[in-house]
Design an enzyme around this catalytic site. Structure first.
Site, mmCIF file in Angstrom:
data_model
loop_
_atom_site.group_PDB
_atom_site.id
_atom_site.type_symbol
_atom_site.label_atom_id
_atom_site.label_comp_id
_atom_site.label_asym_id
_atom_site.label_seq_id
_atom_site.Cartn_x
_atom_site.Cartn_y
_atom_site.Cartn_z
ATOM 1 N N GLU A 1 0.935 -1.360 -0.093
ATOM 2 C CA GLU A 1 0.111 -0.182 -0.051
ATOM 3 C C GLU A 1 0.929 1.376 -0.157
ATOM 4 O O GLU A 1 0.284 2.388 -0.477
ATOM 5 C CB GLU A 1 -0.806 0.039 1.185
ATOM 6 C CG GLU A 1 -2.087 -1.101 0.930
ATOM 7 C CD GLU A 1 -2.864 -1.288 2.299
ATOM 8 O OE1 GLU A 1 -4.309 -1.494 1.998
ATOM 9 O OE2 GLU A 1 -2.421 -1.244 3.369
ATOM 10 N N ASP B 1 -11.679 -6.511 -3.383
ATOM 11 C CA ASP B 1 -12.621 -7.823 -3.068
ATOM 12 C C ASP B 1 -13.734 -7.292 -2.572
ATOM 13 O O ASP B 1 -14.049 -6.180 -2.138
ATOM 14 C CB ASP B 1 -12.002 -8.816 -2.367
ATOM 15 C CG ASP B 1 -11.685 -8.106 -0.604
ATOM 16 O OD1 ASP B 1 -10.666 -7.780 -0.565
ATOM 17 O OD2 ASP B 1 -12.639 -8.363 -0.097
#
Ligand code: 3QA
Length: 228
Positions: free
Chosen positions: A12, A196
């Site tokens: 990230e 997701d």
């Protein structure tokens, strides 16, 4: 002014470090903090490791040890709201802890005395995000993000979180950052790109889309710095 940019996982913050290029690495509290300059800002960048406890430690450290005056979080999330597809961006309007439960004493889920179920993010930073989204013609969604120490890969759990908190997305760190920043009066902004949908395919989709979605989020955060 010093700005903190935080992620939970290495993936990230990697696109941020790649973009910024030059930085100094400082080891503190068994973690690495990257100090850099970008335009007129001093930056402190770090990933906390996964979950609420590490996120609390890192957010606090960025503020108390490194002197950050604003905090931007960049990362990925599981979608609850069906409008959110993989790669889409959501900025948190407010954050709550879905795994905090003293309901045995008549309190609502997510609440402890002297706390609040939800903590709101900074409206100015959200305005900057909207400007960036308009300029780049990106559909930036705003909504409630639910945080808990759990990778949700279960539709029943996801639906419970949706109905209990009216949440649009879920992850494992945002509400910790919110509690720390609210307590220390540091304006904060939490951005997540969907990796997701917190369902039975979540593990596979997460592995597949972590890198690309993390980059979507990081690129947007860099554009926000350009507007601050
Ligand atoms: C999941 C990461 C944690 O930092 C929270 C990703 C995306 N989808 C989620 C979901 N439920 C909860 N959170 C999320 N982040 C860490 S588990 C995988 C670790 O792999 C947001 C998030 N469905 C490490 C390799 O073994």
């Amino acid at each position: 002014m010093k700005i903190a940019i935080m992620g939970a996982m290495q993936e990230e913050i990697e696109p941020l470090l790649a973009k910024i290029g030059e930085y100094e690495k400082v080891r503190y509290a068994k973690n690495d903090y990257y100090l850099a300059k970008y335009k007129n800002f001093e930056l402190v960048i770090a990933y906390s490791k996964i979950g609420k406890v590490f996120a609390t430690l890192t957010a606090t450290t960025m503020i108390e040890k490194f002197g950050a005056k604003k905090l931007l979080f960049s990362g990925v999330a599981g979608a609850i709201n069906p409008e959110l597809k993989i790669g889409d961006l959501i900025a948190a309007t407010q954050l709550c802890q879905h795994d905090l439960d003293i309901t045995a004493f008549g309190h609502p889920y997510g609440y402890v005395p002297e706390g609040a179920v939800c903590i709101k993010s900074d409206t100015n930073l959200r305005k900057i995000a909207k400007t960036v989204a308009d300029e780049k013609s990106i559909a930036l969604k705003e909504g409630t993000i639910a945080t808990g120490d759990q990778f949700v890969a279960d539709v029943a759990r996801k639906e419970w979180i949706e109905k209990t908190f009216d949440a649009d997305a879920l992850e494992m760190e945002g509400a910790s950052v919110a509690v720390v920043c609210d307590s220390l009066d540091v304006p904060f902004f939490i951005l997540r790109a969907i990796s997701d949908s917190a369902d039975m395919d979540a593990g596979f989709n997460f592995d597949t889309f972590l890198e690309s979605s993390a980059k979507q989020s990081a690129d947007f955060i860099i554009s926000m710095l350009d507007h601050m």
